[in-house]
Design a protein around this motif. Structure first.
Motif, short mmCIF file in Angstrom:
data_model
loop_
_atom_site.label_atom_id
_atom_site.label_comp_id
_atom_site.label_asym_id
_atom_site.label_seq_id
_atom_site.Cartn_x
_atom_site.Cartn_y
_atom_site.Cartn_z
N GLU A 191 31.85 -56.34 50.33
CA GLU A 191 30.53 -56.50 49.69
C GLU A 191 30.21 -55.33 48.78
O GLU A 191 30.54 -54.18 49.10
N ILE A 192 29.58 -55.62 47.66
CA ILE A 192 28.88 -54.62 46.85
C ILE A 192 27.42 -55.03 46.80
O ILE A 192 27.11 -56.15 46.39
N LYS A 193 26.55 -54.16 47.21
CA LYS A 193 25.13 -54.49 47.34
C LYS A 193 24.30 -53.37 46.71
O LYS A 193 24.43 -52.20 47.07
N TYR A 194 23.46 -53.74 45.76
CA TYR A 194 22.57 -52.75 45.12
C TYR A 194 21.30 -52.58 45.96
O TYR A 194 20.79 -53.54 46.54
N PHE A 195 20.81 -51.33 45.99
CA PHE A 195 19.58 -51.05 46.73
C PHE A 195 18.88 -49.85 46.11
O PHE A 195 19.38 -49.26 45.15
N LEU A 196 17.74 -49.49 46.61
CA LEU A 196 16.91 -48.35 46.19
C LEU A 196 16.15 -48.65 44.90
O LEU A 196 16.63 -48.42 43.80
N VAL A 197 14.94 -49.14 45.06
CA VAL A 197 14.07 -49.48 43.93
C VAL A 197 13.56 -48.22 43.24
O VAL A 197 13.53 -48.14 42.01
N LYS A 208 10.28 -56.79 49.96
CA LYS A 208 10.02 -58.05 49.26
C LYS A 208 10.46 -57.95 47.80
O LYS A 208 10.97 -58.92 47.23
N LEU A 209 10.24 -56.79 47.22
CA LEU A 209 10.63 -56.60 45.83
C LEU A 209 12.15 -56.65 45.67
O LEU A 209 12.67 -57.26 44.72
N ILE A 210 12.86 -56.03 46.59
CA ILE A 210 14.32 -56.07 46.57
C ILE A 210 14.82 -57.51 46.70
O ILE A 210 15.72 -57.94 45.97
N LYS A 211 14.23 -58.24 47.62
CA LYS A 211 14.60 -59.64 47.82
C LYS A 211 14.37 -60.45 46.55
O LYS A 211 15.19 -61.30 46.16
N PHE A 212 13.26 -60.17 45.86
CA PHE A 212 12.94 -60.86 44.62
C PHE A 212 13.95 -60.53 43.52
O PHE A 212 14.44 -61.41 42.80
N PHE A 213 14.29 -59.25 43.39
CA PHE A 213 15.28 -58.83 42.38
C PHE A 213 16.61 -59.55 42.60
O PHE A 213 17.25 -60.00 41.64
N ARG A 214 17.02 -59.64 43.86
CA ARG A 214 18.30 -60.30 44.15
C ARG A 214 18.23 -61.80 43.88
O ARG A 214 19.20 -62.40 43.40
#
Length: 231
Positions: A191-197, A208-214
């Motif tokens: 997996e490659i997973k982006y994080f840190l808003v 919730k914002l991270i979930k929306f971005f994805r």
């Protein structure tokens, strides 16, 4: 359960000195503590999702004061946890008595083949000269089916930071660069997973914002990446 034998390389240097400015920065800078906390959360999440062994032997490369490794030790069944860093001052500031600490080079891991179930390395890759050596050493050190978990900056933001030279980043890898290096070392990407808003502080409704971005395929606007690979 098989007997685990960890043998250090006789050439490991236990007399390396480094400026204490980084350690002071790590402890006192609020934005750094925020990023460290977020990276630890992602690594613990990946550990829970991908690591399958019942009683694990784990190595954290670039552990410094073992903050991230301490979070793993507290949350899982760990048979043996080893923190490795080239920075002796960081090792002397270790926060957990349950973690064995050793000085060592990430490009020449001082342990025998097939020693670990899990290897972690947070905010390390961007500081290395030869990432291919790191991946080859991790593959050698992992048991069959073992996993490695990394965090690495988003290269877009890393290039924009005016202070990137001051923080010692030597490369800004795209996802395609990482895939190419993994292919050469025969490690399998999980997996490659982006994080840190926000890299400076917690923001309201961040999850919730991270979930929306994805959901709308904008995950690459986030500042950091989690990478999970398997031997």
């Amino acid at each position: 359960m098989k007997k685990i034998l960890l043998k250090t390389n006789k050439n490991v240097d236990f007399d390396i000195n480094r400026d204490e400015e980084y350690l002071d920065f790590r402890k006192r800078k609020f934005s750094y503590k925020h990023r460290l906390k977020k990276r630890a959360e992602e690594i613990v999440w990946a550990f829970k999702k991908y690591s399958k062994a019942d009683s694990q032997v784990i190595l954290d490369i670039g552990c410094c004061d073992d903050y991230i490794l301490d979070r793993i030790v507290k949350g899982f069944d760990i048979k043996l946890s080893v923190g490795m860093d080239i920075n002796i001052d960081g090792l002397r500031n270790g926060i957990s008595s349950n973690i064995k600490l050793i000085s060592g080079d990430a490009e020449k891991i001082p342990f025998k083949d097939n020693s670990f179930d899990v290897v972690t390395a947070s905010a390390l890759i961007e500081h290395l000269d030869d990432i291919g050596k790191l991946f080859n050493e991790i593959k050698r050190s992992l048991n069959s089916g073992g996993i490695a978990i990394f965090t690495i900056p988003n290269p877009v933001y890393d290039r924009l930071y005016f202070f990137k030279d001051k923080i010692g980043h030597k490369n800004q890898l795209e996802d395609s660069d990482i895939l190419n290096l993994l292919s050469k070392s025969s490690l399998k990407l999980e997996e490659i997973k982006y994080f840190l808003v926000c890299p400076y502080f917690e923001i309201p409704f961040e999850k919730k914002l991270i979930k929306f971005f994805r959901k709308i395929c904008l995950q690459k606007i986030m500042f950091n990446r989690l990478i999970v690979v398997r031997k």
